[in-house]
Motif scaffolding. Sequence first.
Motif, PDB file in Angstrom:
ATOM      1  N   MET A   1      10.138  14.574 -41.137  1.00 35.67           N
ATOM      2  CA  MET A   1      10.775  15.491 -40.185  1.00 35.67           C
ATOM      3  C   MET A   1      11.082  16.829 -40.847  1.00 35.67           C
ATOM      4  N   PRO A   2      11.141  17.910 -40.046  1.00 34.36           N
ATOM      5  CA  PRO A   2      11.582  19.197 -40.617  1.00 34.36           C
ATOM      6  C   PRO A   2      13.024  19.065 -41.119  1.00 34.36           C
TER       7      PRO A   2
ATOM      8  N   PRO B   1      10.502  25.303 -33.524  1.00 37.29           N
ATOM      9  CA  PRO B   1      10.040  25.903 -32.260  1.00 37.29           C
ATOM     10  C   PRO B   1       9.336  24.902 -31.344  1.00 37.29           C
ATOM     11  N   GLN B   2       8.631  23.943 -31.984  1.00 39.45           N
ATOM     12  CA  GLN B   2       7.933  22.919 -31.186  1.00 39.45           C
ATOM     13  C   GLN B   2       8.964  22.095 -30.400  1.00 39.45           C
ATOM     14  N   GLY B   3      10.044  21.738 -31.096  1.00 39.16           N
ATOM     15  CA  GLY B   3      11.101  20.961 -30.451  1.00 39.16           C
ATOM     16  C   GLY B   3      11.728  21.729 -29.298  1.00 39.16           C
ATOM     17  N   LYS B   4      11.914  23.029 -29.522  1.00 39.71           N
ATOM     18  CA  LYS B   4      12.512  23.868 -28.456  1.00 39.71           C
ATOM     19  C   LYS B   4      11.589  23.912 -27.247  1.00 39.71           C
ATOM     20  N   ALA B   5      10.283  24.033 -27.505  1.00 36.65           N
ATOM     21  CA  ALA B   5       9.299  24.109 -26.407  1.00 36.65           C
ATOM     22  C   ALA B   5       9.313  22.807 -25.607  1.00 36.65           C
TER      23      ALA B   5
ATOM     24  N   ILE C   1      10.750  17.486 -33.808  1.00 36.88           N
ATOM     25  CA  ILE C   1       9.433  16.837 -33.813  1.00 36.88           C
ATOM     26  C   ILE C   1       8.867  16.811 -35.233  1.00 36.88           C
ATOM     27  N   GLY C   2       8.355  15.618 -35.620  1.00 42.40           N
ATOM     28  CA  GLY C   2       7.737  15.492 -36.948  1.00 42.40           C
ATOM     29  C   GLY C   2       6.557  14.546 -36.868  1.00 42.40           C
ATOM     30  N   LYS C   3       6.192  14.008 -38.024  1.00 40.45           N
ATOM     31  CA  LYS C   3       5.025  13.108 -38.099  1.00 40.45           C
ATOM     32  C   LYS C   3       5.500  11.674 -38.313  1.00 40.45           C
ATOM     33  N   HIS C   4       4.725  10.740 -37.704  1.00 40.52           N
ATOM     34  CA  HIS C   4       4.940   9.326 -38.019  1.00 40.52           C
ATOM     35  C   HIS C   4       3.636   8.798 -38.607  1.00 40.52           C
TER      36      HIS C   4
END
Lengths: 83, 83
Positions: free
Chosen positions: A10-11, A18-22, A40-43
């Motif tokens: 995760m960040p 910004p991705q999370g905000k969108a 938002i991050g990677k799994h």
Amino acid sequence: MKYVAEIDIMPQKEILDPQGKAVKLGLHNLHIDSVGDVRIGKHIRLEVEAESEEKAKETVDTACRQLLANLIMEEYTFSIQGV
Amino acid sequence: MKYVAEIDIMPQKEILDPQGKAVKLGLHNLHIDSVGDVRIGKHIRLEVEAESEEKAKETVDTACRQLLANLIMEEYTFSIQGV
């Protein structure tokens, strides 16, 4: 023995997402208004062959540090299970 | 009450994962050879305001179905915790 690692990357908290905000805006546009902060991050699901759970953990930690996570901007956590 | 959902969105099992293959190759190039199959997806942390855990689950499920997951190619799982 085979192990499966479930890794979340995760960040870091201070980093803007910004991705999370969108996504949050998109959910509100769908009238899903009760949603607050979105990050938002990677799994990553990763299979590891190792003699012990300890060795499997070492391998996954090395993989995260050397390739999977950008330690300047991201943080990682993982769990491991024998299969 | 506020809840936090931890959502994993992964490519469905039958779907090829070129990103996962590239990461596996990268790990082998770093001599981390004990790594087998690698699958890469999204991890989303989402805050939800809801009257109950059940309501929070409904909201997160709707968010996954309507926006977060592409149900043709992806599958999603999530856990929820009150904070």
